[in-house]
Scaffold this motif. Sequence first.
Motif, PDB file in Angstrom:
ATOM      1  N   THR A  31       0.834  -1.203   0.000  1.00  0.00           N
ATOM      2  CA  THR A  31       0.000   0.000   0.000  1.00  0.00           C
ATOM      3  C   THR A  31       0.865   1.249   0.000  1.00  0.00           C
ATOM      4  O   THR A  31       0.624   2.191  -0.763  1.00  0.00           O
ATOM      5  CB  THR A  31      -0.942   0.011   1.221  1.00  0.00           C
ATOM      6  OG1 THR A  31      -1.779  -1.141   1.165  1.00  0.00           O
ATOM      7  CG2 THR A  31      -1.792   1.262   1.261  1.00  0.00           C
ATOM      8  N   LEU A  32       1.885   1.268   0.843  1.00  0.00           N
ATOM      9  CA  LEU A  32       2.795   2.410   0.901  1.00  0.00           C
ATOM     10  C   LEU A  32       3.492   2.613  -0.439  1.00  0.00           C
ATOM     11  O   LEU A  32       3.560   3.737  -0.947  1.00  0.00           O
ATOM     12  CB  LEU A  32       3.821   2.221   2.015  1.00  0.00           C
ATOM     13  CG  LEU A  32       4.844   3.344   2.186  1.00  0.00           C
ATOM     14  CD1 LEU A  32       4.158   4.663   2.514  1.00  0.00           C
ATOM     15  CD2 LEU A  32       5.848   2.975   3.277  1.00  0.00           C
ATOM     16  N   ALA A  33       3.988   1.548  -1.035  1.00  0.00           N
ATOM     17  CA  ALA A  33       4.669   1.651  -2.324  1.00  0.00           C
ATOM     18  C   ALA A  33       3.724   2.174  -3.403  1.00  0.00           C
ATOM     19  O   ALA A  33       4.104   3.024  -4.221  1.00  0.00           O
ATOM     20  CB  ALA A  33       5.235   0.292  -2.733  1.00  0.00           C
ATOM     21  N   GLU A  34       2.499   1.689  -3.416  1.00  0.00           N
ATOM     22  CA  GLU A  34       1.511   2.135  -4.404  1.00  0.00           C
ATOM     23  C   GLU A  34       1.202   3.622  -4.237  1.00  0.00           C
ATOM     24  O   GLU A  34       1.178   4.376  -5.208  1.00  0.00           O
ATOM     25  CB  GLU A  34       0.233   1.305  -4.272  1.00  0.00           C
ATOM     26  CG  GLU A  34      -0.824   1.639  -5.283  1.00  0.00           C
ATOM     27  CD  GLU A  34      -0.438   1.264  -6.702  1.00  0.00           C
ATOM     28  OE1 GLU A  34      -0.881   1.963  -7.633  1.00  0.00           O
ATOM     29  OE2 GLU A  34       0.315   0.290  -6.892  1.00  0.00           O
ATOM     30  N   GLU A  35       0.975   4.030  -3.000  1.00  0.00           N
ATOM     31  CA  GLU A  35       0.659   5.434  -2.724  1.00  0.00           C
ATOM     32  C   GLU A  35       1.836   6.348  -3.080  1.00  0.00           C
ATOM     33  O   GLU A  35       1.653   7.386  -3.714  1.00  0.00           O
ATOM     34  CB  GLU A  35       0.288   5.619  -1.250  1.00  0.00           C
ATOM     35  CG  GLU A  35      -0.968   4.894  -0.814  1.00  0.00           C
ATOM     36  CD  GLU A  35      -2.232   5.665  -1.131  1.00  0.00           C
ATOM     37  OE1 GLU A  35      -2.157   6.887  -1.369  1.00  0.00           O
ATOM     38  OE2 GLU A  35      -3.306   5.044  -1.137  1.00  0.00           O
ATOM     39  N   LEU A  36       3.039   5.969  -2.649  1.00  0.00           N
ATOM     40  CA  LEU A  36       4.218   6.787  -2.932  1.00  0.00           C
ATOM     41  C   LEU A  36       4.486   6.893  -4.427  1.00  0.00           C
ATOM     42  O   LEU A  36       4.784   7.974  -4.943  1.00  0.00           O
ATOM     43  CB  LEU A  36       5.454   6.212  -2.229  1.00  0.00           C
ATOM     44  CG  LEU A  36       5.525   6.378  -0.721  1.00  0.00           C
ATOM     45  CD1 LEU A  36       6.740   5.643  -0.160  1.00  0.00           C
ATOM     46  CD2 LEU A  36       5.571   7.843  -0.338  1.00  0.00           C
ATOM     47  N   SER A  37       4.394   5.770  -5.131  1.00  0.00           N
ATOM     48  CA  SER A  37       4.674   5.807  -6.564  1.00  0.00           C
ATOM     49  C   SER A  37       3.674   6.703  -7.292  1.00  0.00           C
ATOM     50  O   SER A  37       4.048   7.431  -8.219  1.00  0.00           O
ATOM     51  CB  SER A  37       4.683   4.403  -7.160  1.00  0.00           C
ATOM     52  OG  SER A  37       3.402   3.803  -7.073  1.00  0.00           O
ATOM     53  N   GLY A  38       2.420   6.697  -6.861  1.00  0.00           N
ATOM     54  CA  GLY A  38       1.425   7.562  -7.483  1.00  0.00           C
ATOM     55  C   GLY A  38       1.710   9.034  -7.265  1.00  0.00           C
ATOM     56  O   GLY A  38       1.650   9.839  -8.200  1.00  0.00           O
ATOM     57  N   VAL A  39       2.036   9.395  -6.036  1.00  0.00           N
ATOM     58  CA  VAL A  39       2.320  10.793  -5.713  1.00  0.00           C
ATOM     59  C   VAL A  39       3.580  11.271  -6.432  1.00  0.00           C
ATOM     60  O   VAL A  39       3.609  12.368  -6.999  1.00  0.00           O
ATOM     61  CB  VAL A  39       2.453  10.977  -4.183  1.00  0.00           C
ATOM     62  CG1 VAL A  39       3.069  12.308  -3.826  1.00  0.00           C
ATOM     63  CG2 VAL A  39       1.094  10.834  -3.527  1.00  0.00           C
ATOM     64  N   ILE A  40       4.623  10.460  -6.423  1.00  0.00           N
ATOM     65  CA  ILE A  40       5.874  10.851  -7.077  1.00  0.00           C
ATOM     66  C   ILE A  40       5.679  10.942  -8.583  1.00  0.00           C
ATOM     67  O   ILE A  40       6.157  11.886  -9.233  1.00  0.00           O
ATOM     68  CB  ILE A  40       7.011   9.883  -6.696  1.00  0.00           C
ATOM     69  CG1 ILE A  40       7.326  10.033  -5.209  1.00  0.00           C
ATOM     70  CG2 ILE A  40       8.248  10.131  -7.553  1.00  0.00           C
ATOM     71  CD1 ILE A  40       8.220   8.952  -4.635  1.00  0.00           C
TER      72      ILE A  40
END
Length: 75
Positions: A31-40
């Motif tokens: 979940t963290l990886a998905e959220e971070l990749s989207g924001v970045i």
Amino acid sequence: MALSKSILKNNLLAIFQKMTTNDNQQNSVETLAEELSGVIFDFVKTAEVVAGQSVSTTGTAAAQTGKTTTNGTII
């Protein structure tokens, strides 16, 4: 739109705050990886490259192709 460090920071803070209430430990990292990749990804897409890079050609001005001779500037 120029890159905004404060917008990125606020989006990252929102993700980290959201993660503090995530009770599903098994999916936390994904979940963290998905959220971070989207924001970045969204942040990087807001970058603009300054137009008007200098180009030098040889021969006649007709039908010349090539690359810019100076680096672009991301704003």
